[in-house]
Design an enzyme around this catalytic site. Structure first.
Site, PDB file in Angstrom:
ATOM      1  N   CYS A 168       0.738  -1.149  -0.127  1.00 43.64           N
ATOM      2  CA  CYS A 168       0.035  -0.067   0.059  1.00 43.64           C
ATOM      3  C   CYS A 168       0.772   1.250   0.144  1.00 43.64           C
ATOM      4  O   CYS A 168       0.545   2.363  -0.744  1.00 43.64           O
ATOM      5  CB  CYS A 168      -0.896   0.025   1.252  1.00 43.64           C
ATOM      6  SG  CYS A 168      -2.111  -1.427   1.131  1.00 43.64           S
ATOM      7  N   ARG A 180      -7.919  -4.670  -2.662  1.00 38.75           N
ATOM      8  CA  ARG A 180      -7.602  -3.653  -3.623  1.00 38.75           C
ATOM      9  C   ARG A 180      -8.499  -3.424  -4.723  1.00 38.75           C
ATOM     10  O   ARG A 180      -8.734  -4.630  -5.647  1.00 38.75           O
ATOM     11  CB  ARG A 180      -6.010  -3.789  -4.149  1.00 38.75           C
ATOM     12  CG  ARG A 180      -5.069  -3.578  -3.279  1.00 38.75           C
ATOM     13  CD  ARG A 180      -3.657  -3.699  -3.679  1.00 38.75           C
ATOM     14  NE  ARG A 180      -2.757  -3.221  -2.887  1.00 38.75           N
ATOM     15  CZ  ARG A 180      -2.208  -3.876  -2.047  1.00 38.75           C
ATOM     16  NH1 ARG A 180      -2.547  -5.295  -1.721  1.00 38.75           N
ATOM     17  NH2 ARG A 180      -1.386  -3.341  -0.925  1.00 38.75           N
TER      18      ARG A 180
END
Length: 213
Positions: A49, A126
């Site tokens: 991330c 995601r």
């Protein structure tokens, strides 16, 4: 019983929301008239991330040039987001100029189908939702938790959709800005016969023709 995962579909109105973020309370409807790229991440202070946020930050101006608002989201708190954003700025020298939603109650995540029990009961997978300036979902891209996103592809998809809208066309495989686009195929036998004789387009066959835009 398992809770059904809500998932907006392409060409559905994007679910509106009101949520706390690093820029204060925001609503999706605040951005009507702009395109929105809403992307979720599993958690703050995680390696993949972090690389994604750096990549989005480095390309933020390119989204702005396309009249698109980046919005990040995870189930972490605003203080956690602020600490992470500051940490990214300190380590990588990039500023996170877009809001990051703190979705502690997972209301936004549930509206967008971002909790996949097979991946995690509490962390968002995601995902990227490209939402047009009328608030319509135009593209959805999902990734597993261990695969970072390709920012080039997200920008390419955004510009392709905008170009298609402007020129009433479609995009061929691997289209890049500046490439020819696909024009709609003829709908009658007469028009098909005329198409293969056309000098206006690059005609491969009656059903597949391209033009420059």
């Amino acid at each position: 019983m398992e809770t059904a995962i809500s998932l907006p579909r392409i060409n559905d109105p994007a679910p509106d929301f009101e949520a706390k973020s690093t820029h204060g309370v925001i609503r999706l409807s605040d951005y009507k008239g702009k395109w929105v790229v809403l992307f979720s991440h599993p958690a703050d202070f995680t390696p993949v991330c972090t690389t994604e946020f750096v990549a989005f930050a480095e390309r933020a101006a390119e989204f702005e040039q396309r009249q698109a608002q980046l919005i990040g989201l995870s189930v972490d708190s605003v203080p956690a987001h602020i600490a992470w954003v500051r940490d990214i700025e300190r380590h990588f020298g990039v500023r996170i100029t877009f809001p990051v939603i703190a979705d502690l109650d997972m209301k936004v995540a549930q509206k967008y189908g971002l909790i996949h029990p097979g991946a995690s009961e509490t962390a968002t997978v995601r995902a990227v939702f490209i939402i047009d300036d009328k608030g319509i979902v135009r593209a959805i891209i999902y990734y597993p938790m261990n695969l970072g996103r390709n920012i080039d592809e997200i920008l390419r998809a955004l510009e392709a959709l905008q170009t298609a809208d402007t020129n009433a066309c479609s995009m061929p495989a691997n289209w890049r800005p500046g490439d020819k686009v696909v024009v709609p195929p003829p709908q009658t036998v007469t028009d098909a016969a005329a198409r293969v004789q056309s000098s206006e387009y690059e005609v491969i066959d009656w059903y597949l023709s391209k033009k420059a835009v």
